[in-house]
Scaffold this motif. Structure first.
Motif, short mmCIF file in Angstrom:
data_model
loop_
_atom_site.label_atom_id
_atom_site.label_comp_id
_atom_site.label_asym_id
_atom_site.label_seq_id
_atom_site.Cartn_x
_atom_site.Cartn_y
_atom_site.Cartn_z
N SER A 186 0.82 -1.21 0.00
CA SER A 186 0.00 0.00 0.00
C SER A 186 0.86 1.26 0.00
O SER A 186 0.37 2.35 -0.25
N LYS A 187 2.16 1.09 0.25
CA LYS A 187 3.06 2.24 0.33
C LYS A 187 4.07 2.30 -0.81
O LYS A 187 4.58 3.36 -1.13
N LYS A 188 4.38 1.16 -1.39
CA LYS A 188 5.33 1.18 -2.51
C LYS A 188 5.05 0.02 -3.45
O LYS A 188 4.46 -0.98 -3.06
N GLU A 189 5.47 0.18 -4.69
CA GLU A 189 5.28 -0.86 -5.68
C GLU A 189 6.37 -1.91 -5.57
O GLU A 189 7.41 -1.69 -4.98
N GLY A 190 6.12 -3.07 -6.18
CA GLY A 190 7.08 -4.15 -6.14
C GLY A 190 6.42 -5.44 -5.70
O GLY A 190 5.18 -5.55 -5.67
N TYR A 191 7.23 -6.40 -5.32
CA TYR A 191 6.72 -7.70 -4.89
C TYR A 191 6.46 -7.72 -3.39
O TYR A 191 7.16 -7.05 -2.62
N GLY B 2 8.57 -14.81 -7.40
CA GLY B 2 7.16 -14.68 -7.75
C GLY B 2 6.32 -14.20 -6.58
O GLY B 2 6.80 -13.61 -5.62
N GLY B 3 5.01 -14.43 -6.67
CA GLY B 3 4.08 -13.98 -5.64
C GLY B 3 3.35 -12.72 -6.04
O GLY B 3 3.51 -12.21 -7.15
N ASP B 4 2.56 -12.17 -5.13
CA ASP B 4 1.79 -10.95 -5.40
C ASP B 4 2.73 -9.76 -5.61
O ASP B 4 3.77 -9.65 -4.94
N PHE B 5 2.34 -8.87 -6.52
CA PHE B 5 3.11 -7.65 -6.72
C PHE B 5 2.20 -6.54 -7.21
O PHE B 5 1.10 -6.78 -7.72
N VAL B 6 2.65 -5.29 -7.03
CA VAL B 6 1.92 -4.10 -7.45
C VAL B 6 2.76 -3.33 -8.43
O VAL B 6 3.95 -3.08 -8.20
N LYS B 7 2.12 -2.96 -9.55
CA LYS B 7 2.79 -2.13 -10.56
C LYS B 7 1.78 -1.16 -11.15
O LYS B 7 0.70 -1.56 -11.54
N ASP B 8 2.15 0.13 -11.16
CA ASP B 8 1.29 1.18 -11.71
C ASP B 8 -0.09 1.19 -11.07
O ASP B 8 -1.10 1.41 -11.74
N GLY B 9 -0.14 0.94 -9.77
CA GLY B 9 -1.39 1.01 -9.03
C GLY B 9 -2.25 -0.23 -9.09
O GLY B 9 -3.29 -0.30 -8.43
N PHE B 10 -1.83 -1.25 -9.84
CA PHE B 10 -2.60 -2.49 -9.94
C PHE B 10 -1.87 -3.61 -9.21
O PHE B 10 -0.65 -3.73 -9.29
N ARG B 11 -2.65 -4.43 -8.51
CA ARG B 11 -2.08 -5.59 -7.81
C ARG B 11 -2.31 -6.85 -8.64
O ARG B 11 -3.41 -7.10 -9.11
#
Length: 249
Positions: free
Chosen positions: A151-156, A211-220
């Protein structure tokens, strides 16, 4: 114009001190960008009134380009939508992934190759990812495996090449091994076989999570967890690699 830019720059620095989600931060920047953009429209109007048509056309084109990107940002950050008129997708399509700093795996692998290790091929059982997903969920909940706050930064959620804490490589024949993982060392489950044809005994140095969940450009996004086993290289492989390096130089 310079006063408006100074004000926006001051607001930008102030927001930089706050730990705001990138999605909402970009929404704020989109709204702020309206003010200098609309001021350009006023400049265009003044130039046309004074007969400076060439400069007026140039500023009008600048205004059109800025408004185009503002509209794209409104679709993307406020409506969570992409539009077919988004030319930035062409950059994503044709430029290499390194340009967008999203290939974490390559960076980690380069660091791993600095050590004399090799990746060991594993013949995973069919349901190994189900066991892995279940164990990962519990280990994350128990704070055994560190995670990032998406919720604070993008990435894995889990950094690439984080070591898996509970695993064992069991030898059961000449060059034959079985990989076991678990939530503790008391409940290990076999997830795959290893056929190690080298003369020297397999010497694991780490089982790593990718792998696993990640967030990029506001999308999870949800990507299945995978495992990567590294072992010490044999002396023969180390000598061969050293010879190759010396030949290049």
């Amino acid at each position: 114009m310079s006063v408006i830019l100074d004000i926006i720059n001051g607001i930008n620095k102030f927001l930089g001190y706050l730990d705001i989600s990138p999605k909402y931060l970009n929404r704020g920047y989109t709204i702020l960008s309206l003010f200098p953009t609309l001021y350009i429209l006023r400049i265009v109007y003044g130039m046309y009134q004074n007969g400076n048509y060439v400069q007026g056309i140039i500023y009008a084109l600048i205004f059109a380009v800025l408004m185009y990107f503002i509209v794209l940002n409104v679709f993307y950050y406020f409506l969570d939508k992409n539009t077919r008129l988004d030319i930035t997708q062409l950059f994503v399509k044709y430029l290499p992934d390194d340009a967008f700093n999203i290939q974490q795996e390559k960076k980690q692998e380069r660091a791993m190759k600095a050590i004399d290790t090799e990746e060991v091929m594993i013949d995973f059982y069919e349901d190994y990812q189900l066991h892995l997903a279940s164990y990962m969920q519990e280990l994350i909940q128990q704070n055994v495996i560190p995670t990032n706050d998406l919720s604070k930064k993008e990435g894995y959620l889990v950094e690439w090449n984080t070591i898996y804490p509970y695993y064992f490589v069991k030898a059961y024949g000449q060059g034959e091994y079985e990989l076991l993982i678990g939530k503790t060392y008391h409940d290990l489950t076999p997830i795959g076989k290893i056929h190690y044809t080298k003369e020297k005994q397999l010497q694991p140095v780490g089982l790593y999570i990718v792998g696993g969940d990640f967030v990029k450009d506001g999308f999870r996004y949800h990507e299945p967890y995978r495992l990567k086993l590294l072992a010490k290289q044999t002396k023969t492989e180390q000598i061969t690699r050293t010879q190759r390096r010396s030949q290049k130089h």
